[in-house]
Design a protein around this motif. Structure first.
Motif, short mmCIF file in Angstrom:
data_model
loop_
_atom_site.label_atom_id
_atom_site.label_comp_id
_atom_site.label_asym_id
_atom_site.label_seq_id
_atom_site.Cartn_x
_atom_site.Cartn_y
_atom_site.Cartn_z
N CYS A 1 0.82 -1.22 0.00
CA CYS A 1 0.00 0.00 0.00
C CYS A 1 0.85 1.26 0.00
O CYS A 1 0.33 2.35 -0.28
N LEU A 2 2.12 1.15 0.33
CA LEU A 2 2.97 2.32 0.51
C LEU A 2 3.46 2.89 -0.82
O LEU A 2 3.71 2.14 -1.78
N PHE A 3 3.62 4.19 -0.87
CA PHE A 3 4.16 4.86 -2.05
C PHE A 3 5.68 4.67 -2.10
O PHE A 3 6.34 4.57 -1.06
N GLN B 1 4.32 10.58 -4.45
CA GLN B 1 3.27 9.68 -4.00
C GLN B 1 2.23 9.40 -5.09
O GLN B 1 1.03 9.58 -4.92
N ARG C 1 2.58 3.18 -6.01
CA ARG C 1 2.65 2.35 -4.81
C ARG C 1 3.51 1.11 -5.09
O ARG C 1 3.68 0.69 -6.23
N GLU D 1 2.41 -1.61 -7.41
CA GLU D 1 2.39 -1.33 -8.85
C GLU D 1 3.74 -1.57 -9.51
O GLU D 1 3.86 -1.46 -10.73
N ALA E 1 -2.39 -6.23 -1.06
CA ALA E 1 -2.33 -4.77 -0.93
C ALA E 1 -3.53 -4.09 -1.56
O ALA E 1 -4.06 -3.10 -1.03
N LEU F 1 -5.97 -1.74 0.54
CA LEU F 1 -6.25 -0.35 0.17
C LEU F 1 -7.75 -0.08 0.21
O LEU F 1 -8.19 1.01 0.62
N SER G 1 1.56 -0.16 8.12
CA SER G 1 2.10 -1.01 7.06
C SER G 1 3.54 -1.38 7.38
O SER G 1 4.33 -0.52 7.78
N GLU H 1 3.10 7.46 4.63
CA GLU H 1 2.52 6.56 3.62
C GLU H 1 3.52 6.20 2.53
O GLU H 1 3.14 5.72 1.47
N HIS H 2 4.80 6.44 2.79
CA HIS H 2 5.83 6.10 1.80
C HIS H 2 6.76 5.06 2.39
O HIS H 2 6.99 5.00 3.60
#
Length: 214
Positions: free
Chosen positions: A102-104, A109, A112, A115, A127, A131, A148, A168-169
């Motif tokens: 889920c983290l960037f 940002q 993720r 991806e 993930a 999300l 996370s 969130e990264h």
């Protein structure tokens, strides 16, 4: 602090349970089968989907460490919805064991970890549903925290008690490893429960002072 830990016999849940007990919290294991527990502890023997508001209303926090089997990753969403529904009429707060995917991974940002082309397909699927679970939490009235882990989540790693915080990264430690042991993850969980620094927020951690990661 009264803490209920769902899936307390699993990898993450067992470490969180141990950390809570070590710090003298009033911890309860919430499991389908109490025979799977490795230590004597107060227990609610019940499937997550059978839990009611009455079951959890006495807790200050409920920790959702539920990890569905491969092929059932969608249950992250179903479990999240059920917990939201039974938590809403209570004052109990929810702590969710999230997913590194889920983290960037970029400064802006926009991308993720899930991806990234070489990210394992199973973890990317987890993930994706996590999300959705997170989005449902953000749209709810429940007080929650979503933690996370790092990209490398090591069930055998040591408890150092030291970790790097991120939002969130994806973060790395001083050795440039995105690594967290389950034991240090549990330390971060109980630290947050004790201090409430990330209410209705996502955050992440990486173990520091790790010599086994490479």
């Amino acid at each position: 602090m009264k803490i209920g830990i769902i899936a307390a016999s699993g990898k993450a849940g067992s470490h969180i349970l141990r950390e809570a007990l070590m710090r003298n919290h009033d911890a309860t294991a919430i499991v389908k089968n109490k025979a799977t527990l490795k230590e004597p502890v107060t227990t609610i023997e019940k499937d997550l989907f059978d839990l009611t508001a009455t079951d959890i209303e006495s807790f200050d926090y409920v920790v959702n460490a539920f990890a569905p089997a491969n092929g059932e990753e969608h249950l992250h969403v179903d479990a999240g919805k059920h917990l939201i529904s039974i938590l809403q009429p209570t004052n109990t707060k929810l702590f969710v064991v999230g997913s590194a995917g889920c983290l960037f991974v970029d400064r802006d940002q926009t991308v993720r970890l899930l991806e990234i082309s070489d990210y394992p397909e199973h973890l990317a699927t987890v993930a994706k549903y996590q999300l959705q679970n997170l989005e449902n939490l953000r749209n709810s009235t429940v007080q929650w925290t979503f933690l996370s882990p790092s990209a490398m989540f090591d069930s055998e790693g040591p408890r150092t008690g030291h970790y790097v915080l991120g939002k969130e990264h994806l973060v790395v430690n001083s050795q440039l490893n995105s690594y967290i042991s389950y034991a240090d993850f549990a330390v971060a969980v109980i630290d947050e429960i004790e201090n409430a620094n990330h209410v209705n927020k996502v955050f992440t951690v990486a173990s520091e002072n790790i010599t086994t990661a490479s």
